[in-house]
Design a protein around this motif. Structure first.
Motif, short mmCIF file in Angstrom:
data_model
loop_
_atom_site.label_atom_id
_atom_site.label_comp_id
_atom_site.label_asym_id
_atom_site.label_seq_id
_atom_site.Cartn_x
_atom_site.Cartn_y
_atom_site.Cartn_z
N ILE A 1 45.65 33.28 66.44
CA ILE A 1 46.06 31.88 66.28
C ILE A 1 47.55 31.87 65.93
CG2 ILE A 1 45.50 31.76 63.82
CD1 ILE A 1 44.33 28.95 64.40
N THR A 2 48.26 30.84 66.35
CA THR A 2 49.68 30.75 66.01
C THR A 2 49.84 30.01 64.69
OG1 THR A 2 49.91 28.75 67.36
CG2 THR A 2 50.53 30.83 68.39
N LEU A 3 50.61 30.61 63.80
CA LEU A 3 50.91 30.00 62.50
C LEU A 3 52.38 30.21 62.18
CD1 LEU A 3 47.89 31.29 60.37
CD2 LEU A 3 48.20 29.01 61.33
N CYS A 4 53.04 29.16 61.72
CA CYS A 4 54.42 29.32 61.26
C CYS A 4 54.39 30.21 60.01
CB CYS A 4 55.05 27.96 60.97
SG CYS A 4 54.37 27.10 59.54
N GLY A 5 55.53 30.72 59.62
CA GLY A 5 55.59 31.63 58.48
C GLY A 5 54.99 31.04 57.21
N ARG A 6 55.30 29.78 56.97
CA ARG A 6 54.79 29.13 55.75
C ARG A 6 53.27 29.07 55.75
NH1 ARG A 6 55.03 22.86 54.24
NH2 ARG A 6 54.29 23.04 52.11
N HIS A 7 52.70 28.64 56.86
CA HIS A 7 51.24 28.49 56.91
C HIS A 7 50.52 29.82 57.09
CE1 HIS A 7 52.40 24.19 57.73
NE2 HIS A 7 51.80 24.21 56.56
N HIS A 8 51.19 30.81 57.64
CA HIS A 8 50.64 32.16 57.69
C HIS A 8 50.44 32.68 56.26
CE1 HIS A 8 51.01 36.38 59.76
NE2 HIS A 8 49.88 36.24 59.11
N ARG A 9 51.48 32.51 55.43
CA ARG A 9 51.37 32.94 54.03
C ARG A 9 50.31 32.12 53.30
NH1 ARG A 9 56.72 33.07 55.11
NH2 ARG A 9 57.14 31.03 54.17
N LEU A 10 50.26 30.81 53.56
CA LEU A 10 49.28 29.95 52.90
C LEU A 10 47.85 30.37 53.24
CD1 LEU A 10 49.15 27.41 51.08
CD2 LEU A 10 48.94 26.08 53.18
N LYS A 11 47.63 30.74 54.50
CA LYS A 11 46.28 31.18 54.92
C LYS A 11 45.86 32.42 54.12
CE LYS A 11 43.74 33.10 58.81
NZ LYS A 11 43.94 34.53 58.87
N HIS A 12 46.77 33.33 53.91
CA HIS A 12 46.42 34.57 53.24
C HIS A 12 46.47 34.51 51.72
CE1 HIS A 12 45.92 36.99 56.83
NE2 HIS A 12 46.97 36.35 57.33
N HIS A 13 47.27 33.60 51.17
CA HIS A 13 47.47 33.59 49.72
C HIS A 13 47.33 32.21 49.08
CE1 HIS A 13 48.86 37.67 50.26
NE2 HIS A 13 49.76 37.25 51.13
N GLY A 14 46.89 31.22 49.83
CA GLY A 14 46.89 29.86 49.30
C GLY A 14 45.53 29.22 49.11
N GLY A 15 44.45 29.99 49.24
CA GLY A 15 43.13 29.42 48.99
C GLY A 15 42.49 28.70 50.16
N TRP A 16 43.09 28.80 51.35
CA TRP A 16 42.52 28.18 52.54
C TRP A 16 41.69 29.21 53.31
CZ3 TRP A 16 43.35 23.14 54.41
CH2 TRP A 16 44.25 22.37 53.66
N THR A 17 40.62 28.74 53.97
CA THR A 17 39.85 29.60 54.87
C THR A 17 39.89 28.97 56.26
OG1 THR A 17 37.77 28.48 54.37
CG2 THR A 17 38.31 30.45 53.06
N LEU A 18 39.67 29.80 57.25
CA LEU A 18 39.75 29.39 58.65
C LEU A 18 38.56 29.93 59.40
CD1 LEU A 18 41.27 28.37 61.23
CD2 LEU A 18 42.43 30.60 61.23
N THR A 19 37.92 29.06 60.18
CA THR A 19 36.89 29.50 61.13
C THR A 19 37.26 28.91 62.48
OG1 THR A 19 35.47 27.61 60.62
CG2 THR A 19 35.04 29.66 59.41
N MET A 20 36.81 29.57 63.54
CA MET A 20 37.16 29.15 64.90
C MET A 20 35.91 29.14 65.76
SD MET A 20 39.96 28.53 66.85
CE MET A 20 41.33 29.53 66.34
#
Length: 83
Positions: free
Chosen positions: A36-55
């Motif tokens: 998936i494409t993620l800008c740098g900010r949201h890439h970090r948020l996905k890994h360290h910000g408490g968000w989960t992703l399913t596809m």
């Protein structure tokens, strides 16, 4: 993807990172269906910000924040932009 796939982000995909949906460390393949494409900010948020992703197999991403709220994003439909 035409942009960062985080809800509400319009950073063009060409300025984004490719990120594994199922992490490489957990057996996720480096394959278009698992990226998936993620800008740098949201890439970090996905890994360290408490968000989960399913596809889903059709590319609909469900983002879930730390309090259980869900947000959907959809892949860019390139069919109408093809020359």
């Amino acid at each position: 993807d035409g942009t960062c796939r985080f809800p509400g982000c319009a950073t063009p995909a060409r300025r984004c990172h490719l990120d594994h949906i199922t992490t490489f460390a957990h057996g996720g393949p480096t394959h278009p269906a698992n990226l998936i494409t993620l800008c740098g900010r949201h890439h970090r948020l996905k890994h360290h910000g408490g968000w989960t992703l399913t596809m889903t197999p059709t590319g609909t991403a469900t983002w879930t924040n730390g309090i259980g709220q869900h947000y959907l994003t959809h892949p860019h439909d390139h069919r109408h932009t093809a020359a």
